[in-house]
Design an enzyme around this catalytic site. Sequence first.
Site, PDB file in Angstrom:
ATOM      1  N   SER A  14       0.847  -1.196   0.000  1.00  0.00           N
ATOM      2  CA  SER A  14       0.000   0.000   0.000  1.00  0.00           C
ATOM      3  C   SER A  14       0.881   1.244   0.000  1.00  0.00           C
ATOM      4  O   SER A  14       1.620   1.501   0.961  1.00  0.00           O
ATOM      5  CB  SER A  14      -0.912  -0.006   1.231  1.00  0.00           C
ATOM      6  OG  SER A  14      -1.622   1.207   1.289  1.00  0.00           O
ATOM      7  N   HIS A  39      -1.215  -1.169  -4.316  1.00  0.00           N
ATOM      8  CA  HIS A  39      -2.479  -0.717  -3.712  1.00  0.00           C
ATOM      9  C   HIS A  39      -2.419   0.792  -3.471  1.00  0.00           C
ATOM     10  O   HIS A  39      -1.492   1.297  -2.829  1.00  0.00           O
ATOM     11  CB  HIS A  39      -2.661  -1.463  -2.384  1.00  0.00           C
ATOM     12  CG  HIS A  39      -3.931  -1.178  -1.660  1.00  0.00           C
ATOM     13  ND1 HIS A  39      -5.079  -1.928  -1.827  1.00  0.00           N
ATOM     14  CD2 HIS A  39      -4.240  -0.245  -0.736  1.00  0.00           C
ATOM     15  CE1 HIS A  39      -6.033  -1.473  -1.036  1.00  0.00           C
ATOM     16  NE2 HIS A  39      -5.553  -0.434  -0.363  1.00  0.00           N
ATOM     17  N   ASP A  41      -4.572   4.154  -2.024  1.00  0.00           N
ATOM     18  CA  ASP A  41      -5.682   4.595  -1.180  1.00  0.00           C
ATOM     19  C   ASP A  41      -6.098   6.003  -1.580  1.00  0.00           C
ATOM     20  O   ASP A  41      -5.335   6.951  -1.402  1.00  0.00           O
ATOM     21  CB  ASP A  41      -5.256   4.583   0.290  1.00  0.00           C
ATOM     22  CG  ASP A  41      -5.069   3.170   0.804  1.00  0.00           C
ATOM     23  OD1 ASP A  41      -6.012   2.369   0.671  1.00  0.00           O
ATOM     24  OD2 ASP A  41      -3.973   2.866   1.313  1.00  0.00           O
ATOM     25  N   MET A  43      -8.792   9.047  -0.990  1.00  0.00           N
ATOM     26  CA  MET A  43      -9.718   9.525   0.055  1.00  0.00           C
ATOM     27  C   MET A  43     -10.199  10.920  -0.313  1.00  0.00           C
ATOM     28  O   MET A  43      -9.496  11.658  -1.005  1.00  0.00           O
ATOM     29  CB  MET A  43      -9.005   9.593   1.408  1.00  0.00           C
ATOM     30  CG  MET A  43      -8.288   8.315   1.796  1.00  0.00           C
ATOM     31  SD  MET A  43      -7.364   8.531   3.323  1.00  0.00           S
ATOM     32  CE  MET A  43      -6.270   7.113   3.244  1.00  0.00           C
ATOM     33  N   HIS A  72      -8.215   1.551  -4.059  1.00  0.00           N
ATOM     34  CA  HIS A  72      -9.194   1.465  -2.953  1.00  0.00           C
ATOM     35  C   HIS A  72      -9.705   2.865  -2.673  1.00  0.00           C
ATOM     36  O   HIS A  72      -8.937   3.724  -2.218  1.00  0.00           O
ATOM     37  CB  HIS A  72      -8.455   0.854  -1.740  1.00  0.00           C
ATOM     38  CG  HIS A  72      -9.231   0.824  -0.476  1.00  0.00           C
ATOM     39  ND1 HIS A  72      -8.618   0.690   0.752  1.00  0.00           N
ATOM     40  CD2 HIS A  72     -10.567   0.897  -0.220  1.00  0.00           C
ATOM     41  CE1 HIS A  72      -9.536   0.677   1.703  1.00  0.00           C
ATOM     42  NE2 HIS A  72     -10.729   0.808   1.144  1.00  0.00           N
ATOM     43  N   MET A  74     -11.936   5.455  -0.645  1.00  0.00           N
ATOM     44  CA  MET A  74     -12.673   5.748   0.592  1.00  0.00           C
ATOM     45  C   MET A  74     -13.306   7.125   0.403  1.00  0.00           C
ATOM     46  O   MET A  74     -12.791   8.148   0.861  1.00  0.00           O
ATOM     47  CB  MET A  74     -11.700   5.714   1.781  1.00  0.00           C
ATOM     48  CG  MET A  74     -11.252   4.299   2.120  1.00  0.00           C
ATOM     49  SD  MET A  74      -9.641   4.236   2.939  1.00  0.00           S
ATOM     50  CE  MET A  74      -8.567   4.145   1.507  1.00  0.00           C
ATOM     51  N   MET A 143     -12.181  -4.690   5.731  1.00  0.00           N
ATOM     52  CA  MET A 143     -11.058  -3.914   6.286  1.00  0.00           C
ATOM     53  C   MET A 143     -10.752  -4.357   7.709  1.00  0.00           C
ATOM     54  O   MET A 143     -11.647  -4.569   8.516  1.00  0.00           O
ATOM     55  CB  MET A 143     -11.373  -2.430   6.248  1.00  0.00           C
ATOM     56  CG  MET A 143     -11.315  -1.915   4.831  1.00  0.00           C
ATOM     57  SD  MET A 143     -10.640  -0.278   4.683  1.00  0.00           S
ATOM     58  CE  MET A 143      -9.116  -0.322   5.562  1.00  0.00           C
ATOM     59  N   ASP A 181      -6.946  -5.640   4.435  1.00  0.00           N
ATOM     60  CA  ASP A 181      -6.204  -4.375   4.370  1.00  0.00           C
ATOM     61  C   ASP A 181      -6.217  -3.695   5.732  1.00  0.00           C
ATOM     62  O   ASP A 181      -7.274  -3.356   6.255  1.00  0.00           O
ATOM     63  CB  ASP A 181      -6.902  -3.493   3.320  1.00  0.00           C
ATOM     64  CG  ASP A 181      -6.230  -2.143   3.121  1.00  0.00           C
ATOM     65  OD1 ASP A 181      -5.107  -1.945   3.613  1.00  0.00           O
ATOM     66  OD2 ASP A 181      -6.851  -1.296   2.444  1.00  0.00           O
TER      67      ASP A 181
END
Length: 223
Positions: A14, A39, A41, A43, A72, A74, A143, A181
């Site tokens: 990640s 990966h 993230d 947001m 991913h 969020m 998660m 994760d």
Amino acid sequence: MKHSNKVTPKIAPSLLAADFCRIGEEVERVVAAGADLLHFDVMDGEFVPNFGISPLMITAVRSKTDVHFDVHIMVTHPLRYIDALVDAGSDMITFHIESDDEPYAVISAIKAHNIKAGLALSPKTSCNEVLPFLSDIDLVLPMSVEPGFGGQSFIPKTLEKIEKIHQQIQDIDNPPDISVDGGVTPEIGPVAAQHGATILVAGTAIFRSEQPNVVIEKLRTIE
Ligand code: DX5
Ligand code: ZN
């Protein structure tokens, strides 16, 4: 309870835990160490109280490597971001069941681009919420920490969720991957895989190590 699952998990470093001053070298370092996926993230500062990686960064990293990009998101409104994330080079986009958009609409919007669609659930969400979608997605992500920040400790109850989802997908022709994760270490990763996880996402454990190849090998090793 340990599971009899023996599938070697894929390892997804990640990038949230990478040194952003040297992002190109960091990517090369973990790809050379054996990463199967990268990966990212993303947001929005609303769904979670933090900001993550933007499509600009994904585009920049895309020019460095052909490794599969596991993105991913969020965010409260996933539909707003699909096109930009596909243009940036995503191979798979995983959104949260707790977000505001209708899950089937988001799954269709992602699949319309011929990339994979995943569904994530936060620790407080029951896995019953995602069971109706399991035949329509490519990845399910229970998660193992509260979303938004790296460096937290693995929540042990996640293992029960992985196990339950693993049992539920046995009769599906093309079953989704089960990804885990948050707080994944060389100790807990193989246990999660024994419970049915097929993708292990790890930020701190891989990027903060001097020997990411050793960490990745340990994560992959199921007894
Ligand atoms: C948390 C992110 C994770 C995070 C994992 O919201 O989804 O991907 O980067 O970091 P570690 O492995 O440090 O818990
Ligand atoms: Zn993540």
